[in-house]
Design an enzyme around this catalytic site. Structure first.
Site, PDB file in Angstrom:
ATOM      1  N   TYR A  93      16.128 -44.837 -17.212  1.00 15.46           N
ATOM      2  CA  TYR A  93      15.689 -45.629 -18.358  1.00 15.46           C
ATOM      3  C   TYR A  93      16.898 -46.398 -18.913  1.00 15.46           C
ATOM      4  CZ  TYR A  93      12.871 -46.461 -22.655  1.00 15.46           C
ATOM      5  OH  TYR A  93      12.151 -47.018 -23.697  1.00 15.46           O
ATOM      6  N   CYS A  94      16.822 -47.738 -18.913  1.00 16.20           N
ATOM      7  CA  CYS A  94      17.859 -48.595 -19.486  1.00 16.20           C
ATOM      8  C   CYS A  94      19.219 -48.269 -18.853  1.00 16.20           C
ATOM      9  CB  CYS A  94      17.884 -48.446 -21.006  1.00 16.20           C
ATOM     10  SG  CYS A  94      18.903 -49.658 -21.861  1.00 16.20           S
ATOM     11  N   LEU A  95      20.209 -47.836 -19.633  1.00 16.30           N
ATOM     12  CA  LEU A  95      21.514 -47.488 -19.077  1.00 16.30           C
ATOM     13  C   LEU A  95      21.383 -46.362 -18.054  1.00 16.30           C
ATOM     14  CD1 LEU A  95      24.571 -47.600 -18.917  1.00 16.30           C
ATOM     15  CD2 LEU A  95      24.678 -46.300 -21.060  1.00 16.30           C
ATOM     16  N   GLY A 104      19.008 -46.150 -15.989  1.00 18.40           N
ATOM     17  CA  GLY A 104      18.610 -46.854 -14.776  1.00 18.40           C
ATOM     18  C   GLY A 104      19.783 -47.520 -14.104  1.00 18.40           C
ATOM     19  N   PHE A 140      13.112 -48.059 -15.663  1.00 20.00           N
ATOM     20  CA  PHE A 140      12.515 -48.480 -16.927  1.00 20.00           C
ATOM     21  C   PHE A 140      13.469 -49.484 -17.582  1.00 20.00           C
ATOM     22  CE2 PHE A 140      10.173 -44.183 -17.943  1.00 20.00           C
ATOM     23  CZ  PHE A 140       9.396 -44.350 -16.815  1.00 20.00           C
TER      24      PHE A 140
END
Length: 610
Positions: A343-345, A347, A371
């Site tokens: 998710y975000c960082l 990811g 994400f």
């Protein structure tokens, strides 16, 4: 009815009733002002003391002044264009004056300008029904449009300067909205009339409380944080911490089905915020939902670092995060192969890890889901405003002194990206209306900020945001391995959100042209959080799908099909298609690892202010 008659009936149009005005309780005024005097003196003394100690960032840490000076110089080279913009503004303003005069005489008139759809600042009916407030509203909107058009029309600015000027102009414009001031907000005036001004006294008390929370800096309270406690009414999905190191606690969640998918699911949240965004309440918990779909879910709960972890770098997060988790999952379940979500960082870390594993022929991660994740930072959106050489140097000097970046600084940056929703709406509610913020789990999570280790954060901002080295083959080396994202061959699922201010979807889409494996890209409605945390039962938002992946994101969107509701079921169909093998449910602690604590663990409970 005559104008005089309208003003002698004890009321004004737009719901402002003069008869509702009353004087505040003298005892309340006395108590409030005594409290204000004592607290105010303490806050000012503390503020002056800290200013005397000096600031590493200097008087203009964002270097806004130089950007606006450059913009002004450029504008002066084309005075005709500036004059044309001014003439257009005054023509619109004259039309507004004329329309307002006609309306006060009883003639129906169309508005000269309307606020964008979804702008909640002017939702009160008086902004349209009362001629004066309608004039104020439209005057502001005309001025806001003039300001933004002028700065956006400056020619010859480099991209970074233009972006900074545009961003801070909008910050100024948002701050000057009439909804933010007592005498130009009909809703606040009505409240003041009804309470005899007690709302303003309460608002002043709220303001001082927020200054005290921030130790002289304004730390706006967005929600009633006394209503929430991690592990009691948020982050309550049952599970156990089965592994811990300096950076991570690994949580294994209890199964809710008799059989589960053979491949465990590893979730890597961002360490900019805490993992329980995916486990707020049972009704909107992605973690709980995933267990109900037959996944054995493992989640990395990152530490809230202090000065002792200042030398932890990005490769430490890779080693002590996904690599350590893969080893622990094998011990806990006997399975080497996993599906992974970042998710975000988290990811970005997942992509780095997969490139690292590809170079080492490590194939334990069989599918990757991202994400709202950026790996190509060329167009990083409005966060790029805060990342230039001068600001990075100032930030590094701050971090060098403490060993970490304060969580509040990161939170303020993100709040500025949506200032009307995350700053000014609370200024109005808390300080002008004198109301307590509403209990809201998402805003509690948003305020539960985390710190960043100095070494890791500097690397992330410089090598990825500023230099965009991750997308370059061999541009970044972690733990002795030069990374090449193009060597990632695992099946990939990418979910992005259409209104994302943090990871713009057209930037995240660039990953579809980078990864070597078969990729599915899905675009969800709403933003960075709400578009992701959108359970099927909510019935909210929609998502777009398109089997083809052209280089241009706009071309992808034109060919996409919009589907109602959550994207979660689409992901479930995709991930189970990778491997549908089922095995008996796994209970935390049944494997080789002894549970260390109940979920949500201990790392998540450490707050940045502790």
């Amino acid at each position: 009815m005559s104008q005089d008659g309208a003003r002698n009936d004890g009321s004004d149009r737009g719901g402002l009733d003069k008869s509702a005005f009353r004087l505040p309780d003298p005892a309340l005024v006395s108590r409030t002002m005594a409290d204000v005097a004592e607290r105010g003196q303490r806050i000012v003394t503390d503020f002056l003391k800290r200013q005397a100690e000096g600031s590493a960032a200097g008087p203009d840490p964002a270097h806004i002044g130089s950007a606006f000076l450059d913009m002004t110089t450029r504008l002066m080279t084309n005075p005709a264009r500036l004059m044309q913009a001014q003439i257009g503004f005054w023509q619109d303003y004259l039309t507004l004056w004329q329309n307002t005069a006609r309306r006060m005489m009883g003639d129906p008139v169309a508005p000269v300008i309307e606020e964008p759809k979804g702008d909640r600042r002017f939702k009160d009916e008086a902004w349209r029904e009362n001629e004066v407030f309608d004039f104020i509203r439209q005057s502001y909107l005309l001025s806001a449009r003039f300001f933004t058009n002028v700065v956006q029309g400056a020619e010859g600015l480099d991209h970074k300067t233009a972006q900074k000027v545009d961003f801070y102009t909008r910050q100024f414009v948002d701050a000057m909205s009439p909804s933010n001031f007592l005498m130009t907000n009909p809703e606040v005036l009505r409240r003041t009339a009804e309470t005899g001004g007690e709302n303003l006294l309460k608002g002043l008390s709220n303001l001082l409380s927020d200054l005290e929370r921030g130790k002289g800096n304004l730390r706006i309270r967005m929600t009633d944080d006394t209503k929430f406690k991690v592990g009691e009414n948020i982050a309550v999905t049952p599970g156990k911490v089965i592994y811990r190191n300096d950076l991570m606690e690994l949580i294994q969640y209890a199964p809710t089905t008799e059989t589960v998918l053979k491949r465990p699911l590893l979730i890597l949240p961002p360490w900019i915020n805490k993992f329980y965004i995916l486990d707020l309440r049972p009704k909107n918990s992605f973690i709980r939902w995933a267990t109900e779909q037959g996944h054995t879910v493992f989640v990395a709960s990152w530490v809230n670092p202090d000065e002792h972890l200042s030398e932890k770098g990005f490769e430490d997060y890779m080693r002590e995060g996904p690599y350590a988790a893969l080893d622990a999952i094998e011990q806990a379940t006997g399975e080497k192969s996993v599906n992974a979500i970042g998710y975000c960082l988290g990811g970005t870390l997942l992509a780095c890890t997969l490139a690292h594993m590809a170079a080492r022929k490590d194939t334990r991660i069989k599918s990757a889901t991202y994400f709202v994740t950026m790996t190509d930072f060329e167009e990083a959106g409005e966060l790029g405003v805060f990342i230039d050489e001068e600001q990075l140097q100032g930030l590094e000097e701050k971090m060098q002194k403490k060993g970490f970046l304060e969580g509040r600084e990161m939170a303020t940056t993100f709040n500025m990206l949506r200032a009307n929703d995350l700053i000014w709406s609370f200024v109005v509610n808390n300080y002008l209306m004198g109301q307590e913020p509403f209990p809201f789990d998402l805003l509690y999570w948003n305020d539960d900020s985390t710190r960043m280790p100095a070494k890791m954060h500097s690397f992330y901002l410089r090598r990825m945001y500023q230099q965009n080295d991750l997308v370059k083959p061999g541009g970044i080396e972690l733990d002795g391995v030069a990374l090449d994202l193009r060597k990632i061959k695992v099946p990939t699922y990418m979910i992005s959100t259409r209104e994302d201010h943090i990871a713009p979807w057209k930037s995240t889409y660039r990953g579809t042209q980078i990864y070597g494996g078969k990729t599915r890209f899905v675009l969800a409605a709403s933003g960075h959080i709400a578009g992701v945390v959108n359970p099927p039962d909510s019935g909210k938002y929609s998502h777009w799908v398109n089997e083809s992946l052209p280089p241009d994101p706009e071309e992808w969107f034109k060919g996409a099909t919009e589907l109602s509701g959550s994207w979660w079921p689409d992901w479930q169909r995709w991930v189970t298609a990778q491997d549908r093998t089922m095995v008996p449910a796994r209970v935390p602690g049944d494997g080789a690892l002894t549970p260390l604590a109940d979920a949500p663990g201990t790392y998540v409970t450490v707050m940045a202010k502790d």
